[in-house]
Write a protein that holds these residues in place. Structure first.
Motif, PDB file in Angstrom:
ATOM      1  N   GLN A 642      80.646  -5.220  33.980  1.00  0.00           N
ATOM      2  CA  GLN A 642      80.186  -5.117  35.389  1.00  0.00           C
ATOM      3  C   GLN A 642      80.294  -3.851  36.213  1.00  0.00           C
ATOM      4  O   GLN A 642      79.201  -3.721  36.643  1.00  0.00           O
ATOM      5  N   GLU A 643      81.364  -3.197  35.902  1.00  0.00           N
ATOM      6  CA  GLU A 643      81.227  -1.815  36.569  1.00  0.00           C
ATOM      7  C   GLU A 643      80.219  -0.984  35.817  1.00  0.00           C
ATOM      8  O   GLU A 643      79.748  -0.267  36.551  1.00  0.00           O
ATOM      9  N   GLU A 644      79.908  -1.004  34.699  1.00  0.00           N
ATOM     10  CA  GLU A 644      78.851  -0.290  33.988  1.00  0.00           C
ATOM     11  C   GLU A 644      77.484  -0.607  34.530  1.00  0.00           C
ATOM     12  O   GLU A 644      76.738   0.342  34.807  1.00  0.00           O
ATOM     13  N   ARG A 645      77.150  -1.953  34.786  1.00  0.00           N
ATOM     14  CA  ARG A 645      76.086  -2.285  35.447  1.00  0.00           C
ATOM     15  C   ARG A 645      75.801  -1.534  36.834  1.00  0.00           C
ATOM     16  O   ARG A 645      74.765  -1.425  37.087  1.00  0.00           O
ATOM     17  N   ARG A 646      76.819  -1.747  37.607  1.00  0.00           N
ATOM     18  CA  ARG A 646      76.770  -1.050  38.999  1.00  0.00           C
ATOM     19  C   ARG A 646      76.428   0.316  38.815  1.00  0.00           C
ATOM     20  O   ARG A 646      75.687   0.952  39.613  1.00  0.00           O
ATOM     21  N   ALA A 647      77.174   1.212  37.787  1.00  0.00           N
ATOM     22  CA  ALA A 647      77.069   2.424  37.596  1.00  0.00           C
ATOM     23  C   ALA A 647      75.504   2.641  37.339  1.00  0.00           C
ATOM     24  O   ALA A 647      74.861   3.610  37.860  1.00  0.00           O
ATOM     25  N   LEU A 648      74.998   1.908  36.661  1.00  0.00           N
ATOM     26  CA  LEU A 648      73.558   2.050  35.922  1.00  0.00           C
ATOM     27  C   LEU A 648      72.680   1.366  36.816  1.00  0.00           C
ATOM     28  O   LEU A 648      71.281   1.656  36.567  1.00  0.00           O
ATOM     29  N   GLY A 649      72.697   0.578  37.971  1.00  0.00           N
ATOM     30  CA  GLY A 649      71.991   0.403  38.755  1.00  0.00           C
ATOM     31  C   GLY A 649      71.390  -1.187  38.227  1.00  0.00           C
ATOM     32  O   GLY A 649      70.291  -1.444  38.666  1.00  0.00           O
ATOM     33  N   LEU A 650      71.840  -1.604  37.311  1.00  0.00           N
ATOM     34  CA  LEU A 650      71.653  -3.005  36.534  1.00  0.00           C
ATOM     35  C   LEU A 650      71.843  -4.303  37.275  1.00  0.00           C
ATOM     36  O   LEU A 650      72.844  -4.079  38.114  1.00  0.00           O
ATOM     37  N   ASP A 651      71.202  -5.243  37.088  1.00  0.00           N
ATOM     38  CA  ASP A 651      71.439  -6.336  37.801  1.00  0.00           C
ATOM     39  C   ASP A 651      72.863  -6.973  37.464  1.00  0.00           C
ATOM     40  O   ASP A 651      73.085  -6.851  36.116  1.00  0.00           O
ATOM     41  N   LEU A 652      73.661  -7.289  38.251  1.00  0.00           N
ATOM     42  CA  LEU A 652      74.923  -8.060  38.035  1.00  0.00           C
ATOM     43  C   LEU A 652      74.595  -9.218  37.154  1.00  0.00           C
ATOM     44  O   LEU A 652      73.939  -9.963  37.605  1.00  0.00           O
ATOM     45  N   ALA A 679      72.719 -20.393  38.308  1.00  0.00           N
ATOM     46  CA  ALA A 679      73.105 -19.000  38.172  1.00  0.00           C
ATOM     47  C   ALA A 679      72.923 -18.573  37.022  1.00  0.00           C
ATOM     48  O   ALA A 679      72.570 -17.367  36.662  1.00  0.00           O
ATOM     49  N   ALA A 680      73.241 -19.476  35.620  1.00  0.00           N
ATOM     50  CA  ALA A 680      73.132 -18.906  34.409  1.00  0.00           C
ATOM     51  C   ALA A 680      71.542 -18.758  34.018  1.00  0.00           C
ATOM     52  O   ALA A 680      71.351 -17.714  33.246  1.00  0.00           O
ATOM     53  N   GLU A 681      70.623 -19.295  34.586  1.00  0.00           N
ATOM     54  CA  GLU A 681      69.304 -19.042  34.352  1.00  0.00           C
ATOM     55  C   GLU A 681      68.809 -17.508  35.075  1.00  0.00           C
ATOM     56  O   GLU A 681      67.844 -16.998  34.510  1.00  0.00           O
ATOM     57  N   LYS A 682      69.705 -17.097  36.066  1.00  0.00           N
ATOM     58  CA  LYS A 682      69.455 -15.701  36.466  1.00  0.00           C
ATOM     59  C   LYS A 682      70.271 -14.512  35.767  1.00  0.00           C
ATOM     60  O   LYS A 682      70.106 -13.611  36.227  1.00  0.00           O
ATOM     61  N   ARG A 683      70.876 -14.819  34.720  1.00  0.00           N
ATOM     62  CA  ARG A 683      71.482 -13.824  34.146  1.00  0.00           C
ATOM     63  C   ARG A 683      70.465 -12.717  33.435  1.00  0.00           C
ATOM     64  O   ARG A 683      69.190 -13.273  33.057  1.00  0.00           O
ATOM     65  N   PRO A 684      70.838 -11.601  33.242  1.00  0.00           N
ATOM     66  CA  PRO A 684      70.072 -10.650  32.635  1.00  0.00           C
ATOM     67  C   PRO A 684      69.474 -11.204  31.181  1.00  0.00           C
ATOM     68  O   PRO A 684      70.334 -11.695  30.457  1.00  0.00           O
ATOM     69  N   ASP A 685      68.021 -10.833  30.977  1.00  0.00           N
ATOM     70  CA  ASP A 685      67.411 -11.212  29.763  1.00  0.00           C
ATOM     71  C   ASP A 685      66.889 -10.246  29.163  1.00  0.00           C
ATOM     72  O   ASP A 685      65.638  -9.660  29.234  1.00  0.00           O
ATOM     73  N   PRO A 686      67.871  -9.290  28.277  1.00  0.00           N
ATOM     74  CA  PRO A 686      67.079  -8.179  27.644  1.00  0.00           C
ATOM     75  C   PRO A 686      66.020  -8.509  26.567  1.00  0.00           C
ATOM     76  O   PRO A 686      65.190  -7.509  26.291  1.00  0.00           O
ATOM     77  N   LEU A 687      66.111  -9.604  26.113  1.00  0.00           N
ATOM     78  CA  LEU A 687      65.126  -9.784  25.057  1.00  0.00           C
ATOM     79  C   LEU A 687      63.897 -10.209  25.461  1.00  0.00           C
ATOM     80  O   LEU A 687      62.773  -9.708  25.031  1.00  0.00           O
TER      81      LEU A 687
END
Length: 724
Positions: A642-652, A679-687
């Motif tokens: 989560q901290e890395e997501r914040r640093a990279l500007g990614l969605d939490l 909420a689970a449906e809004k998780r990041p989806d890298p695939l």
């Protein structure tokens, strides 16, 4: 996207999954009814006749032995209740079940079922008794070996006692690690086990009969099923994406029916009188029907009272979520309506793929299709109404075209199939007439189902995203797109289900008054792609593969011991829009380079590897220090991400801070659990994002290399918007 760390909650939960899912109307569990006797004979007639079944089998002593084995495994899949001594006592039925089905005298199935209920209640009583014993220390090298699918039956009750002690200790340890005090743990588990015993007590003759006939049906092939009348109604509802009622999703918690979610646009939501978490304690029909107290009822019986023809009324006594259960209920009246289950329908969105090396960004339209649904009744009326997957997707594609998107990805992950006709119609949105699927019947005759409509809805760049959960109609669509060279196939090899089923209504033969005998979902044919290959067992292999999340030895058609083998037939003439062979090496190179820098994709890959490693063990440690250290490592990893997501500007990740609370879903606050699933449906989806990027890569490579474009795309495809 994070792959959840999935470990079994308890042996009780594992063991009761199959029968509890089949809860239906109340009946005498002691003996079969006249309707069930007739239904058994009708099912036998279907499954043994080559005019109906694709692979009929004579119902003899050999098949009887298979039915016996599958019936026991259906009731006790983890071998947690019956002992080897019990099975030895039941051996006399092994060669008698064929005669029971033929004659309709299925009493032996009920006797086995009654023994099962007895054994479950004995085990539950044993588990509850363990809660008062001094066994909850967690040191040393004890482990809970939860996977007993291939284990032998326990020799006796003493061996089962040892197994159950480890199961209860694991349940206790999970709650302890979640910070619960001993008395709270004891209370929670005692209530959990008591609820399971109550659920088992509610199983009845309909449950026994459906479980038994399904043991016979699945002995013919893995995808033949028997549905009792109420189960048949639920199946048709799932296919049509509609029902007539108030538009509320209900769940039972303890003895009470609780509102889990409200369907948007349904009478319940529009009234403003009902909300998630409310408890329904009474139901009455129309304006003057008597109110029935439904506390303690099975959920399907309550649902049957609340559902009804559109335009009719139902009255509900409701205890608000914030009130104590013994508060005076509020009475509300709702007008039933026809409800469209939009949550399960096709959905669209547009992803923007950033450009690289000065290239423009690409806008990729995504269609998420969870099933190939179709309202069969509306189709029979041919009035253009009712749910249709292909019609919904067509509407989304028209919208994408108006938005000038650069390409489209059809997301079929975990789409288990549905209507064969919808698969043909959907393929027709992307090809200009031609064969989509070849269907071979039991006698060997091959029928070709084709798209006969001239023109296409989307003529531009296309990709299809698949995984191991993509099956049946999904494989027809993905395989046809691949055979035509119409689009790129991305993801994992699919399930491998290459057979066609049809619903047969058993009430049509005895000219029954009403719905009495149920339906059979019967395998009637095998399908083949235009190129002649079957998807059976092998599935559809992607052009650009992603890491395998589920091994073929664990999930898929190849895991069934009686699945049809792979084969092929002659191809039928069809257009080749393109051949991506020459393009794939460049796309794979670009894909590998990108995902090596994509933290979300790398996290997903790491989680997949961890998940597969842990599930391969088939056990968990009962050492508290080990489990606590593992829990702390996982918590630290989630926090770091989560901290890395914040640093990279990614969605939490909306579930990134979640830890195991030791509870089952039915023990949590139902309204909050429903929100969690949303909420689970809004998780990041890298695939999905990477699939869009691969399609954008294909556009860029073909735009910049005209020679390669001419090699990859046919003249017909080049005339489309694959290249600008």
């Amino acid at each position: 996207m994070k792959v959840a760390k999935i470990l079994p909650v308890s042996l009780l939960a594992l063991a009761l999954t199959a029968p509890v899912a089949w809860l239906t109307a109340q009946a005498d569990a002691g003996s079969p009814s006249a309707e069930q006797a007739t239904a058994a004979k009708l099912v036998y007639g279907l499954l043994s006749d080559s005019r109906y079944a694709y692979r009929p089998r004579a119902l003899d002593d050999k098949l009887s032995a298979e039915v016996f084995k599958r019936y026991l495994e259906s009731l006790d899949p983890g071998k947690l209740f019956f002992t080897a001594a019990d099975v030895a006592k039941l051996e006399g039925y092994r060669a008698r079940l064929d005669d029971a089905i033929k004659s309709g005298e299925v009493g032996p199935a009920f006797e086995i079922f009654n023994l099962y209920q007895t054994r479950v209640n004995e085990r539950v009583a044993h588990a509850r008794a363990l809660l008062g014993k001094d066994i909850f220390t967690f040191e040393g090298s004890d482990r809970w070996e939860y996977d007993r699918e291939h284990a032998p039956w326990a020799a006796d009750t003493a061996e089962l006692d040892k197994l159950w002690q480890q199961s209860v200790r694991n349940d206790w340890l999970r709650l302890k690690l979640a910070g619960k005090a001993p008395e709270e743990i004891r209370k929670t588990l005692d209530k959990r086990y008591a609820n399971i015993s109550r659920s088992i007590g509610e199983l009845n003759g309909i449950d026994a009969f459906q479980t038994f006939l399904n043991a016979y049906a699945t002995s013919i092939d893995p995808h033949t099923d028997y549905f009792d009348p109420r189960a048949a109604e639920r199946f048709e509802q799932s296919m049509s994406l509609s029902l007539e009622g108030i538009g509320a999703q209900l769940q039972r918690q303890d003895d009470v029916i609780v509102v889990r979610e409200l369907v948007p646009g349904g009478p319940a939501m529009l009234s403003g009188k009902l909300k998630p978490g409310d408890r329904i304690v009474g139901v009455g029909q129309n304006g003057d029907g008597p109110m029935e107290d439904v506390i303690g009822w099975r959920i399907d019986d309550v649902v049957a009272k609340i559902k009804g023809p559109k335009g009719t009324q139902v009255r509900l006594d409701v205890v608000p979520a914030e009130a104590v259960l013994d508060s005076k209920p509020t009475r509300i009246t709702l007008n039933r309506a026809r409800i469209r289950l939009e949550e399960q329908a096709a959905k669209g969105e547009v992803l923007t793929v950033p450009g690289v090396d000065g290239q423009p960004a690409r806008r990729i339209g995504v269609v998420k299709l969870p099933a190939f649904y179709q309202d069969f009744d509306a189709r029979r009326r041919n009035n253009g109404e009712g749910a249709s997957a292909s019609r919904d997707v067509q509407r989304l594609l028209v919208g994408f075209r108006e938005q000038n998107v650069d390409g489209v990805v059809i997301d079929l992950r975990n789409n288990g199939g549905g209507s064969l006709g919808e698969a043909v119609e959907l393929t027709g949105l992307f090809i200009d007439r031609g064969p989509v699927v070849q269907v071979r019947e039991s006698g060997g005759r091959v029928q070709v189902d084709s798209d006969t409509t001239s023109g296409v809805t989307w003529e531009g760049p296309l990709a299809v995203l698949i995984n191991r959960g993509s099956a049946s109609a999904s494989e027809i669509f993905a395989g046809a797109i691949q055979d035509y060279g119409r689009g790129l196939i991305i993801g994992e090899t699919t399930f491998g289900k290459g057979t066609v089923q049809n619903l047969v209504d058993l009430d049509r033969w005895p000219m029954a008054d009403g719905k009495r005998f149920g339906q059979v979902k019967l395998t009637i044919a095998q399908f083949f792609l235009p190129g002649g290959s079957s998807t059976q067992n092998k599935g559809v292999v992607p052009d650009i593969p992603f890491p395998v999340s589920v091994d073929a030895s664990e999930f898929g058609e190849s895991t069934y011991d009686n699945a049809l083998p792979w084969t092929r037939i002659a191809a039928v003439p069809h257009i080749r829009y393109g051949d991506f062979t020459a393009l794939l090496p460049q796309l794979k190179t670009l894909h590998d380079a990108r995902v090596a820098k994509d933290r979300e994709f790398q996290w997903w890959r790491e989680d997949i590897a961890q998940f597969r490693e842990e599930t391969a063990k088939k056990w968990v440690s009962l050492n508290e220090a080990e489990r606590r250290a593992e829990r702390d490592r996982d918590a630290a990893k989630r926090k770091q991400r989560q901290e890395e997501r914040r640093a990279l500007g990614l969605d939490l990740d909306p579930l990134g801070d979640e830890t195991d609370d030791g509870l089952t879903s039915s023990e949590r606050n139902i309204a909050e659990e429903a929100k969690r699933e949303k909420a689970a449906e809004k998780r990041p989806d890298p695939l999905l994002r990477e699939s869009a990027a691969i399609l954008a890569d294909a556009l860029q490579v073909l735009d910049s290399d005209r020679r390669l474009s001419a090699q990859v795309l046919s003249e017909k495809a080049s005339a489309t918007r694959w290249t600008d």
